[in-house]
Write an enzyme that holds these catalytic residues in place. Structure first.
Site, short mmCIF file in Angstrom:
data_model
loop_
_atom_site.label_atom_id
_atom_site.label_comp_id
_atom_site.label_asym_id
_atom_site.label_seq_id
_atom_site.Cartn_x
_atom_site.Cartn_y
_atom_site.Cartn_z
N SER A 147 -10.89 -1.07 3.02
CA SER A 147 -10.10 -1.13 4.26
C SER A 147 -9.76 0.29 4.70
O SER A 147 -9.12 1.03 3.96
CB SER A 147 -8.78 -1.85 4.03
N GLU A 201 -5.43 3.91 6.22
CA GLU A 201 -5.05 3.75 4.83
C GLU A 201 -5.71 4.81 3.95
O GLU A 201 -5.21 5.19 2.90
CB GLU A 201 -5.47 2.35 4.35
N ARG A 250 0.83 -1.22 0.00
CA ARG A 250 0.00 0.00 0.00
C ARG A 250 0.86 1.28 0.00
O ARG A 250 0.51 2.28 0.61
CB ARG A 250 -0.94 0.03 1.21
N1 EPU Z 1 -10.24 -11.12 10.28
C1 EPU Z 1 -11.03 -11.25 11.40
N2 EPU Z 1 -12.09 -10.40 11.55
C2 EPU Z 1 -12.39 -9.45 10.65
C3 EPU Z 1 -11.57 -9.30 9.51
C4 EPU Z 1 -10.50 -10.15 9.34
O1 EPU Z 1 -10.79 -12.10 12.25
O2 EPU Z 1 -13.37 -8.73 10.85
C5 EPU Z 1 -9.12 -12.03 10.09
C6 EPU Z 1 -9.39 -12.97 8.93
O3 EPU Z 1 -10.09 -14.11 9.32
C7 EPU Z 1 -7.99 -13.28 8.46
C8 EPU Z 1 -7.22 -12.00 8.74
O4 EPU Z 1 -7.97 -11.30 9.72
O5 EPU Z 1 -7.43 -14.31 9.24
C9 EPU Z 1 -7.04 -11.17 7.50
O6 EPU Z 1 -8.29 -10.82 6.95
P1 EPU Z 1 -8.61 -10.87 5.37
O7 EPU Z 1 -8.13 -12.12 4.78
O8 EPU Z 1 -10.04 -10.49 5.22
O9 EPU Z 1 -7.68 -9.80 4.71
P2 EPU Z 1 -7.29 -8.41 5.24
O10 EPU Z 1 -5.88 -8.40 5.68
O11 EPU Z 1 -8.29 -8.06 6.28
C10 EPU Z 1 -6.59 -7.41 2.93
C11 EPU Z 1 -6.74 -6.11 2.22
C12 EPU Z 1 -8.08 -6.03 1.49
C13 EPU Z 1 -8.19 -7.19 0.54
C14 EPU Z 1 -8.07 -8.48 1.37
C15 EPU Z 1 -8.12 -9.74 0.53
C16 EPU Z 1 -5.47 -4.56 3.58
C17 EPU Z 1 -5.53 -3.42 4.54
N3 EPU Z 1 -6.65 -5.02 3.17
O12 EPU Z 1 -7.54 -7.45 3.98
O13 EPU Z 1 -8.09 -4.81 0.75
O14 EPU Z 1 -9.42 -7.19 -0.16
O15 EPU Z 1 -6.80 -8.48 2.04
O16 EPU Z 1 -6.92 -9.92 -0.11
O17 EPU Z 1 -4.38 -4.99 3.21
C18 EPU Z 1 -8.81 -2.55 0.62
O18 EPU Z 1 -7.63 -2.24 0.57
O19 EPU Z 1 -9.73 -1.69 0.57
C19 EPU Z 1 -9.18 -3.96 0.77
C20 EPU Z 1 -10.44 -4.33 0.94
#
Ligand code: EPU
Length: 336
Positions: free
Chosen positions: A235, A332, A163
């Site tokens: 996010s 972000e 990012r």
């Molecule tokens: N998790 C929770 N509770 C929640 C959300 C997440 O326990 O409410 C846990 C999930 O179960 C998982 C971990 O946290 O173990 C990571 O969550 P997730 O896989 O949903 O990915 P993320 O790190 O939360 C990132 C990007 C998203 C992108 C997703 C999928 C960032 C800040 N966000 O989210 O990007 O869609 O991966 O690849 O890096 C965006 O930038 O607007 C965005 C949506």
């Protein structure tokens, strides 16, 4: 063609659906129109507003918002299985992904349905489902507002990170992106090792380009709120990077805490969404704003909220994570 809007309402121009006004908004289609503006003394204080999907307006904007309106996608070169594709900054990002999938070109399918424009993609190096746009960016065309000339920056010189890019740092306020050229592949390169993607792709019949796109779209739709129905900017926070020792200490206390390798040596990336969730803030509602109940990384405008209300909630979420885990999570979204 340049279009000028004075005292312009911003409500339809930001995915949070926040009401606000810009003293002036200037829509341009071609790079030479932009050059003319800067060569003629510039527009005064300015900020680039693309699709408005990663911005929070906390008040009226007293300067000029520059909005790239030029759209279009074309193949500029082909060699072996590589195809170079140039898209104008104002092209909808997902329109480009849909086009590439139709054309049988691999590389950006995992980034399906990310809201925003092509011009915004390199700024925050958009990423999802194990891919980042930096892997496919060949070059970025921009107007340097220092020299009032067009500059083409190769992908290697864009300072891409998680990012992150040079456009958020050294070139912040000094460049307006007008087009991006991508290097895509005709050879299948499925990347489905992230989370539920493999399962969802299998369910659809295997990792074809179309199935991967469909799987990503299905997963996103199930977790992320549609901005048309409920204002949000995806996010709101970035996943924080901490020293390995900090991550180990936290893992000892919370054995189920997700951890990921970080780009930097000796660092570990933590899941902000997981921490917000565990800090008890998922689904938290405060008047007209809230933390989304299916994805804790996303803050939502429940209707009629101001940017200030969203910002207050963001600070509350940061505080809850700090108190519970001793970790700082950065925003972000750009705050204006
Ligand atoms: N998790 C929770 N509770 C929640 C959300 C997440 O326990 O409410 C846990 C999930 O179960 C998982 C971990 O946290 O173990 C990571 O969550 P997730 O896989 O949903 O990915 P993320 O790190 O939360 C990132 C990007 C998203 C992108 C997703 C999928 C960032 C800040 N966000 O989210 O990007 O869609 O991966 O690849 O890096 C965006 O930038 O607007 C965005 C949506």
């Amino acid at each position: 063609m340049i279009r000028v809007f004075e005292n312009c309402s911003l409500r339809e121009r930001n995915s949070f659906g926040i009401e606000g006004r810009a003293a002036r908004l200037l829509e341009f289609e071609h790079a030479d129109e932009l050059l003319k503006i800067f060569r003629g003394g510039g527009p005064g204080p300015w900020y680039v507003l693309g699709g408005g999907n990663n911005i929070l307006f906390t008040g009226d904007y007293a300067g000029t918002l520059l909005h790239p309106a030029g759209r279009g996608i074309r193949v500029t070169a082909e060699a072996g299985d590589r195809v170079e594709v140039r898209a104008e900054a104002g092209t909808e990002w997902d329109e480009l992904v849909a086009w590439a999938v139709r054309e049988g070109l691999w590389g950006i399918e995992n980034l399906s349905l990310i809201p925003g424009t092509v011009g915004a993609a390199p700024v925050q190096n958009i990423g999802a489902y194990g891919c980042e746009v930096k892997e496919t960016i060949r070059s970025v065309e921009m107007c340097s507002t220092d020299t009032c000339n067009m500059v083409i920056l190769n992908g290697e010189h864009c300072g891409f990170g998680y990012r992150e890019s040079v456009f958020k740092h050294a070139l912040r306020g000094r460049a307006v992106i007008t087009a991006v050229t991508f290097s895509l592949s005709r050879t299948p390169r499925p990347r489905v090792d992230y989370g539920d993607l493999a399962r969802e792709t299998e369910r659809l019949g295997g990792p074809t380009l179309r199935n991967i796109r469909e799987a990503v779209c299905a997963i996103r739709r199930s977790k992320l709120p549609d901005p048309a129905a409920m204002g949000n900017a995806g996010s709101f926070f970035r996943n924080p990077t901490v020293d390995r020792s900090v991550a180990e200490e936290l893992r000892a206390r919370y054995p189920d805490m997700p951890v990921y390798p970080a780009e930097e040596e000796g660092k570990i990336k933590l899941a902000a969404g997981w921490m917000i969730d565990r800090a008890g803030m998922k689904g938290h509602i405060d008047g007209r704003v809230g933390v989304h109940d299916r994805q804790a990384l996303v803050l939502v405008n429940r209707g009629g909220a101001t940017g200030g209300e969203v910002l207050d909630l963001a600070r509350e979420v940061q505080r809850a994570v700090r108190e519970r885990f001793g970790v700082e999570i950065d925003m972000e979204v750009n705050i204006l």
